[in-house]
Write an enzyme that holds these catalytic residues in place. Structure first.
Site, PDB file in Angstrom:
ATOM      1  N   ASP A  25       0.821  -1.208   0.000  1.00 53.69           N
ATOM      2  CA  ASP A  25       0.000   0.000   0.000  1.00 53.69           C
ATOM      3  C   ASP A  25       0.862   1.268   0.000  1.00 53.69           C
ATOM      4  O   ASP A  25       0.340   2.357  -0.173  1.00 53.69           O
ATOM      5  CB  ASP A  25      -0.844   0.069   1.291  1.00 53.69           C
ATOM      6  CG  ASP A  25      -2.303  -0.184   1.016  1.00 53.69           C
ATOM      7  OD1 ASP A  25      -2.632  -0.386  -0.136  1.00 53.69           O
ATOM      8  OD2 ASP A  25      -3.088  -0.162   1.975  1.00 53.69           O
ATOM      9  N   CYS A  62     -16.237 -16.705  -9.611  1.00 57.57           N
ATOM     10  CA  CYS A  62     -17.497 -16.191  -9.054  1.00 57.57           C
ATOM     11  C   CYS A  62     -18.669 -16.935  -9.690  1.00 57.57           C
ATOM     12  O   CYS A  62     -19.715 -17.112  -9.062  1.00 57.57           O
ATOM     13  CB  CYS A  62     -17.650 -14.691  -9.325  1.00 57.57           C
ATOM     14  SG  CYS A  62     -16.678 -13.648  -8.229  1.00 57.57           S
ATOM     15  N   CYS A  97     -22.777 -16.508  -9.146  1.00 59.15           N
ATOM     16  CA  CYS A  97     -23.045 -15.876  -7.847  1.00 59.15           C
ATOM     17  C   CYS A  97     -22.994 -14.346  -7.974  1.00 59.15           C
ATOM     18  O   CYS A  97     -22.169 -13.800  -8.702  1.00 59.15           O
ATOM     19  CB  CYS A  97     -22.006 -16.338  -6.828  1.00 59.15           C
ATOM     20  SG  CYS A  97     -22.145 -15.503  -5.231  1.00 59.15           S
TER      21      CYS A  97
HETATM   22  C1  B12 Z   1      -8.106   2.724  -2.933  1.00 57.08           C
HETATM   23  C2  B12 Z   1      -8.288   1.474  -2.105  1.00 57.08           C
HETATM   24  C3  B12 Z   1      -9.520   1.286  -1.478  1.00 57.08           C
HETATM   25  C4  B12 Z   1     -10.733   2.152  -1.781  1.00 57.08           C
HETATM   26  C5  B12 Z   1     -11.308   1.712  -3.158  1.00 57.08           C
HETATM   27  C6  B12 Z   1     -11.462   0.178  -3.283  1.00 57.08           C
HETATM   28  C7  B12 Z   1     -11.334  -0.362  -4.690  1.00 57.08           C
HETATM   29  N1  B12 Z   1     -12.076  -1.385  -5.038  1.00 57.08           N
HETATM   30  O1  B12 Z   1     -10.542   0.141  -5.467  1.00 57.08           O
HETATM   31  C8  B12 Z   1     -11.626   1.886  -0.554  1.00 57.08           C
HETATM   32  C9  B12 Z   1     -11.339   2.902   0.521  1.00 57.08           C
HETATM   33  C10 B12 Z   1     -13.134   1.875  -0.826  1.00 57.08           C
HETATM   34  C11 B12 Z   1     -11.096   0.528  -0.105  1.00 57.08           C
HETATM   35  C12 B12 Z   1     -11.825  -0.361   0.650  1.00 57.08           C
HETATM   36  C13 B12 Z   1     -11.369  -1.598   1.055  1.00 57.08           C
HETATM   37  N2  B12 Z   1     -10.099  -2.059   0.962  1.00 57.08           N
HETATM   38 CO1  B12 Z   1      -8.732  -1.138  -0.066  1.00 57.08          CO
HETATM   39  N3  B12 Z   1      -7.340  -0.475  -1.148  1.00 57.08           N
HETATM   40  C14 B12 Z   1      -7.247   0.535  -1.965  1.00 57.08           C
HETATM   41  C15 B12 Z   1      -5.883   0.567  -2.666  1.00 57.08           C
HETATM   42  C16 B12 Z   1      -4.985   1.584  -1.954  1.00 57.08           C
HETATM   43  C17 B12 Z   1      -5.926   0.855  -4.165  1.00 57.08           C
HETATM   44  C18 B12 Z   1      -7.001   0.052  -4.932  1.00 57.08           C
HETATM   45  C19 B12 Z   1      -7.088   0.481  -6.367  1.00 57.08           C
HETATM   46  O2  B12 Z   1      -6.079   0.565  -7.049  1.00 57.08           O
HETATM   47  N4  B12 Z   1      -8.290   0.766  -6.855  1.00 57.08           N
HETATM   48  C20 B12 Z   1      -8.496   1.188  -8.230  1.00 57.08           C
HETATM   49  C21 B12 Z   1      -9.724   0.494  -8.823  1.00 57.08           C
HETATM   50  C22 B12 Z   1      -9.860   0.873 -10.302  1.00 57.08           C
HETATM   51  O3  B12 Z   1      -9.509  -0.897  -8.711  1.00 57.08           O
HETATM   52  P1  B12 Z   1     -10.684  -1.936  -8.618  1.00 57.08           P
HETATM   53  O4  B12 Z   1     -11.933  -1.302  -8.155  1.00 57.08           O
HETATM   54  O5  B12 Z   1     -10.203  -3.128  -7.911  1.00 57.08           O
HETATM   55  O6  B12 Z   1     -10.914  -2.277 -10.181  1.00 57.08           O
HETATM   56  C23 B12 Z   1     -10.164  -3.314 -10.787  1.00 57.08           C
HETATM   57  C24 B12 Z   1     -11.050  -4.466 -11.268  1.00 57.08           C
HETATM   58  O7  B12 Z   1     -12.221  -4.556 -10.508  1.00 57.08           O
HETATM   59  C25 B12 Z   1     -11.212  -4.231 -12.718  1.00 57.08           C
HETATM   60  N5  B12 Z   1     -12.323  -3.409 -13.200  1.00 57.08           N
HETATM   61  C26 B12 Z   1     -12.634  -2.154 -12.876  1.00 57.08           C
HETATM   62  N6  B12 Z   1     -13.627  -1.703 -13.625  1.00 57.08           N
HETATM   63  C27 B12 Z   1     -13.967  -2.698 -14.459  1.00 57.08           C
HETATM   64  C28 B12 Z   1     -14.942  -2.755 -15.457  1.00 57.08           C
HETATM   65  C29 B12 Z   1     -15.105  -3.938 -16.154  1.00 57.08           C
HETATM   66  C30 B12 Z   1     -16.169  -3.968 -17.196  1.00 57.08           C
HETATM   67  C31 B12 Z   1     -14.319  -5.073 -15.843  1.00 57.08           C
HETATM   68  C32 B12 Z   1     -14.499  -6.351 -16.560  1.00 57.08           C
HETATM   69  C33 B12 Z   1     -13.304  -4.978 -14.840  1.00 57.08           C
HETATM   70  C34 B12 Z   1     -13.157  -3.805 -14.171  1.00 57.08           C
HETATM   71  O8  B12 Z   1     -10.023  -3.550 -13.131  1.00 57.08           O
HETATM   72  C35 B12 Z   1      -9.544  -2.736 -12.085  1.00 57.08           C
HETATM   73  C36 B12 Z   1      -8.035  -2.756 -12.109  1.00 57.08           C
HETATM   74  O9  B12 Z   1      -7.531  -4.042 -11.847  1.00 57.08           O
HETATM   75  C37 B12 Z   1      -5.391  -0.922  -2.424  1.00 57.08           C
HETATM   76  C38 B12 Z   1      -3.895  -1.095  -2.259  1.00 57.08           C
HETATM   77  C39 B12 Z   1      -3.198  -0.990  -3.595  1.00 57.08           C
HETATM   78  N7  B12 Z   1      -2.121  -0.234  -3.627  1.00 57.08           N
HETATM   79  O10 B12 Z   1      -3.633  -1.582  -4.570  1.00 57.08           O
HETATM   80  C40 B12 Z   1      -6.158  -1.332  -1.141  1.00 57.08           C
HETATM   81  C41 B12 Z   1      -6.698  -2.783  -1.064  1.00 57.08           C
HETATM   82  C42 B12 Z   1      -7.383  -3.078  -2.378  1.00 57.08           C
HETATM   83  N8  B12 Z   1      -7.704  -2.699  -0.022  1.00 57.08           N
HETATM   84  C43 B12 Z   1      -7.787  -3.755   0.701  1.00 57.08           C
HETATM   85  C44 B12 Z   1      -8.773  -3.979   1.692  1.00 57.08           C
HETATM   86  C45 B12 Z   1      -8.535  -5.102   2.685  1.00 57.08           C
HETATM   87  C46 B12 Z   1      -9.941  -3.193   1.701  1.00 57.08           C
HETATM   88  C47 B12 Z   1     -11.230  -3.457   2.506  1.00 57.08           C
HETATM   89  C48 B12 Z   1     -11.631  -4.920   2.583  1.00 57.08           C
HETATM   90  C49 B12 Z   1     -11.051  -2.862   3.932  1.00 57.08           C
HETATM   91  C50 B12 Z   1     -12.291  -2.913   4.794  1.00 57.08           C
HETATM   92  N9  B12 Z   1     -12.654  -4.056   5.342  1.00 57.08           N
HETATM   93  O11 B12 Z   1     -12.930  -1.914   5.020  1.00 57.08           O
HETATM   94  C51 B12 Z   1     -12.262  -2.612   1.707  1.00 57.08           C
HETATM   95  C52 B12 Z   1     -12.966  -3.436   0.622  1.00 57.08           C
HETATM   96  C53 B12 Z   1     -13.965  -2.648  -0.170  1.00 57.08           C
HETATM   97  C54 B12 Z   1     -14.228  -3.264  -1.545  1.00 57.08           C
HETATM   98  N10 B12 Z   1     -15.389  -3.852  -1.754  1.00 57.08           N
HETATM   99  O12 B12 Z   1     -13.328  -3.213  -2.400  1.00 57.08           O
HETATM  100  C55 B12 Z   1      -6.763  -4.797   0.284  1.00 57.08           C
HETATM  101  C56 B12 Z   1      -7.501  -5.891  -0.498  1.00 57.08           C
HETATM  102  C57 B12 Z   1      -7.006  -7.299  -0.240  1.00 57.08           C
HETATM  103  C58 B12 Z   1      -7.796  -8.281  -1.070  1.00 57.08           C
HETATM  104  N11 B12 Z   1      -7.949  -9.499  -0.607  1.00 57.08           N
HETATM  105  O13 B12 Z   1      -8.257  -7.969  -2.142  1.00 57.08           O
HETATM  106  C59 B12 Z   1      -5.745  -3.940  -0.561  1.00 57.08           C
HETATM  107  C60 B12 Z   1      -5.115  -4.672  -1.727  1.00 57.08           C
HETATM  108  C61 B12 Z   1      -4.669  -3.443   0.430  1.00 57.08           C
HETATM  109  C62 B12 Z   1      -3.622  -4.495   0.731  1.00 57.08           C
HETATM  110  N12 B12 Z   1      -2.350  -4.151   0.533  1.00 57.08           N
HETATM  111  O14 B12 Z   1      -3.890  -5.606   1.107  1.00 57.08           O
HETATM  112  N13 B12 Z   1      -9.841   0.323  -0.561  1.00 57.08           N
HETATM  113  S1  SF4 Z   2     -20.107 -13.088  -3.185  1.00 58.67           S
HETATM  114 FE1  SF4 Z   2     -20.241 -14.272  -5.083  1.00 58.67          FE
HETATM  115  S2  SF4 Z   2     -20.072 -12.729  -6.713  1.00 58.67           S
HETATM  116 FE2  SF4 Z   2     -19.383 -11.751  -4.845  1.00 58.67          FE
HETATM  117  S3  SF4 Z   2     -17.177 -12.030  -4.889  1.00 58.67           S
HETATM  118 FE3  SF4 Z   2     -18.019 -13.758  -3.707  1.00 58.67          FE
HETATM  119  S4  SF4 Z   2     -18.308 -15.390  -5.241  1.00 58.67           S
HETATM  120 FE4  SF4 Z   2     -18.012 -13.479  -6.366  1.00 58.67          FE
END
Ligand code: B12
Ligand code: SF4
Ligand code: SF4
Length: 356
Positions: free
Chosen positions: A142, A196, A199
């Protein structure tokens, strides 16, 4: 950097895998630096403004997908997993169901993971260099702009679920990710495949409808963002949906069927501290700044500071059942020095019909 023979690279990778296990990581995988499709998703996400007040996400932009610019010479990303589920904590669903208690995300009940993982990754890199010769590396947890989940998926650690967390078939999603960026051209792993299937349980389980489509999160609605990253007032319309969640949120992971395979944390530092797994909101709200500093130092919660912590608890008290204790706790902080806290206290009192 020393010139590595092909055999050395396989041996070095095996040694890294073994060393990682000995240091408490459950898995280590290796991948290339190229990550084009994810880079496009990241840019679209930023353009849509889903990052809210997280300026650091905007500022670093596409650097997250170019680790070779972060640490020149990088050709591989080593991704590691560390499980954090505290096996002996109070049952999460029961705490969420009792709105007199504060719910703290399971990842934050023990010590700050950044420090624990960083220290271990540095030790891993140093011991590898002692054995195989010096090489270029940078450790990240991070702490640097790296798209951690996408690299972890490509390194075979798991897939990005519909809730956007990384999931492993043998461990669910209750784990952190860290990396070593390196100039060692180590043999790479196969990316993980997605499981997934049909689900969608996490999407309707989200209290604030933050998962707007599979794998797409509007962070501005996410309770984790609102209680941790968001510095100003919590939008009034979303406050009721926060319930008793005072630091982070786990709901989308709690409903995920893959978490029946979750592994309890091996590291003793993830054990619950200060009874944070189930404490009365009124007690938490009575902490002074000095008590907060003393009890939360060394925890990830310390980073949000006393003011945001108090803001979050005020919202949860506004969502708690009306009682003399709740009203007394709120009234006791009506003249709080922080304008932010005062405003949330007034909102909470108004929820109990007790503004006069
Ligand atoms: C910013 C951030 C947050 C933000 C935004 C979360 C997010 N989803 O991005 C907030 C504050 C909300 C957050 C919350 C949480 N976080 Co956080 N967070 C980060 C951080 C610093 C960056 C994440 C990032 O780059 N986001 C950018 C977006 C674009 O990424 P994304 O949503 O995952 O999208 C990806 C895919 O979903 C896909 N995608 C996106 N759009 C689309 C569209 C289509 C059509 C398709 C097919 C795919 C696709 O491509 C994207 C790029 O790979 C990372 C650490 C790091 N340096 O990576 C930790 C990290 C992701 N967080 C972590 C954790 C633990 C959490 C929480 C569980 C904490 C909690 N219990 O409250 C929650 C989970 C919330 C959730 N449902 O995601 C862990 C996750 C571990 C894991 N097992 O995945 C990380 C990796 C930190 C770590 N070093 O362990 N977090
Ligand atoms: S709840 Fe179901 S859809 Fe959501 S992440 Fe887990 S397996 Fe995937
Ligand atoms: S962490 Fe909570 S608020 Fe954020 S997406 Fe998951 S269920 Fe929704």
């Amino acid at each position: 950097m020393k010139e590595f023979e092909i055999l050395d690279l396989y041996a070095a990778k095996q040694s890294l895998i073994d060393g990682a296990r000995a240091l408490g990581f459950s898995k280590l995988g290796v991948t290339h630096v190229e990550i084009d499709a994810d880079a496009r998703h990241l840019l679209r996400w930023l353009d849509a403004g889903y990052h809210g007040e997280m300026d650091y996400m905007q500022k670093h932009g596409s650097l997250r997908t170019r680790p070779q610019e972060l640490a020149p010479g990088t050709v591989r990303v080593l991704s590691v997993r560390m499980d954090y589920w505290p096996g002996d904590s109070a049952d999460a669903e029961s705490v969420l169901a009792d709105s007199t208690l504060g719910y703290v995300s399971r990842y934050a009940l023990g010590r700050d993971y950044h420090k624990i993982m960083r220290r271990s990754l540095v030790r891993l890199a140093e011991s590898t260099a002692r054995r195989f010769g010096p090489f270029g590396y940078r450790v990240c947890v991070d702490s640097a702009p790296v798209l951690e989940k996408a690299y972890a998926r490509n390194a075979g650690l798991g897939w990005i679920g519909k809730h956007t967390n990384l999931i492993a078939r043998d461990a669910g999603s209750w784990f952190f990710i860290g990396e070593i960026l390196t100039d060692l051209p180590l043999p790479v792993d196969e990316p993980a495949t997605a499981h997934c299937g049909t689900c969608t349980a996490c999407i309707p389980a989200c209290p604030t409808a933050a998962i707007i489509a599979p794998q797409q999160l509007d962070a501005r609605r996410c309770i984790s963002y609102l209680t941790i990253e968001h510095k100003s007032a919590i939008p009034v319309a979303l406050r009721p949906a926060l319930g008793n969640r005072i630091y982070g949120c786990d709901d989308c992971q709690l409903v995920c069927p893959w978490n029946k395979f979750a592994q309890a944390a091996a590291h003793p530092d993830f054990k619950v501290r200060n009874r944070l797994d189930a404490t009365q909101l009124t007690q938490l709200f009575a902490w002074t700044r000095a008590e907060f500093d003393e009890r939360m130092r060394g925890s990830a919660i310390y980073r949000i500071g006393y003011e945001r912590w108090s803001r979050n608890i005020a919202v949860a008290l506004g969502n708690a059942p009306t009682s003399e204790d709740v009203l007394a706790a709120l009234r006791a902080r009506r003249a709080d020095p922080s304008e932010l806290v005062r405003e949330h206290v007034e909102w909470a009192l108004s929820r109990h019909g007790a503004i006069a």
